[in-house]
Write an enzyme that holds these catalytic residues in place. Structure first.
Site, short mmCIF file in Angstrom:
data_model
loop_
_atom_site.label_atom_id
_atom_site.label_comp_id
_atom_site.label_asym_id
_atom_site.label_seq_id
_atom_site.Cartn_x
_atom_site.Cartn_y
_atom_site.Cartn_z
N ASP A 53 -0.48 1.92 3.11
CA ASP A 53 0.93 2.35 2.73
C ASP A 53 1.27 3.71 2.89
O ASP A 53 2.26 4.18 3.49
CB ASP A 53 0.95 1.88 1.10
CG ASP A 53 2.63 2.39 0.56
OD1 ASP A 53 3.50 1.69 1.08
OD2 ASP A 53 2.54 3.27 -0.06
N GLU A 125 -0.14 -3.76 5.61
CA GLU A 125 -0.52 -2.50 5.17
C GLU A 125 -1.74 -2.29 5.09
O GLU A 125 -2.41 -1.27 5.51
CB GLU A 125 0.28 -2.10 4.04
CG GLU A 125 1.72 -2.06 4.02
CD GLU A 125 2.42 -1.77 2.69
OE1 GLU A 125 3.17 -0.76 2.77
OE2 GLU A 125 1.98 -1.96 1.61
#
Length: 232
Positions: A53, A125
């Site tokens: 992320d 992610e």
């Protein structure tokens, strides 16, 4: 467990081959699968997702900063949010058929987890985090550029479609509304069908796993129809 040949196909689609394939396996491992096999909690994708992320946000921020020198901070923030939101990442993941490689527990599999945007976007992610650890920031950034930063205008139009449609019809003194046409499938894996209406006239229809997603698709189809009408 997926075999090496299957993971090689995923790596081919990604355009990146891992030196440590265990990182890729961990990025694909959902907690339900780890629990079923009684693996260590640290063997699922959650820590890699945390890292990915951050790498994703930095990569997108850097790209927008360097390629849009006339764009103010607020617009860059809004565009970045559109590019890294859950539905956008899940859509990007479809380009490499990522959902088919996720290691899921039996219960999560039966309740439609493989097609759930929240899981697929998290795994996407986690894969970015795994690439970062395996090959450094340059390789992770290249993956983001290839699968997140492609066709940006079309993505912005899609993910801001409801706002753009409302602003567009308001200039003509009209109003955009949405109508739920149908709810399909079992409760744990529903699909919604919605129509976008302009002053009561149906302009677009969309499907999605959520009502909001269906409306977003309907708004996007309406914008494409409006563009086509203007060109005629």
């Amino acid at each position: 467990m997926k075999n090496k040949h299957e993971l090689f196909r995923l790596e081919e689609a990604m355009g990146y081959h891992f030196r440590e394939q265990k990182l890729l396996k961990r990025a694909l491992t959902h907690s339900s699968y780890a629990n079923e096999l009684r693996l260590n909690k640290l063997e699922d994708y959650e820590r890699l997702e945390f890292l990915g992320d951050a790498v994703l946000e930095l990569s997108v921020s850097e790209f927008l900063f360097e390629n849009n020198d006339q764009m103010e901070e607020g617009k860059m923030t809004k565009l970045r949010a559109s590019l890294v939101c859950e539905p956008a990442l899940a859509m990007n993941a479809k380009k490499i058929d990522l959902s088919q490689y996720i290691f899921l527990g039996k219960g999560e599999e039966l309740t439609g987890g493989r097609e759930r945007d929240s899981i697929v976007s998290d795994v996407f992610e986690a894969v970015i985090g795994a690439i970062y650890l395996d090959g450094g920031f340059a390789n992770a950034k290249e993956f983001v550029k290839k699968f997140v930063l492609d066709d940006m205008e079309q993505k912005r139009l899609f993910f801001d479609s409801k706002t753009i449609l409302q602003e567009r019809v308001q200039t003509e003194g009209k109003k955009a509304t949405y109508e739920l046409l149908a709810e399909l499938g079992p409760d744990h894996n529903k699909e919604y069908v919605s129509a976008a209406m302009i002053d009561g006239i149906k302009y677009g229809e969309g499907r999605g796993k959520t009502k909001k997603g269906a409306e977003q698709q309907a708004a996007f189809e309406s914008l494409l129809k409006l563009d086509k009408e203007e060109k005629q």
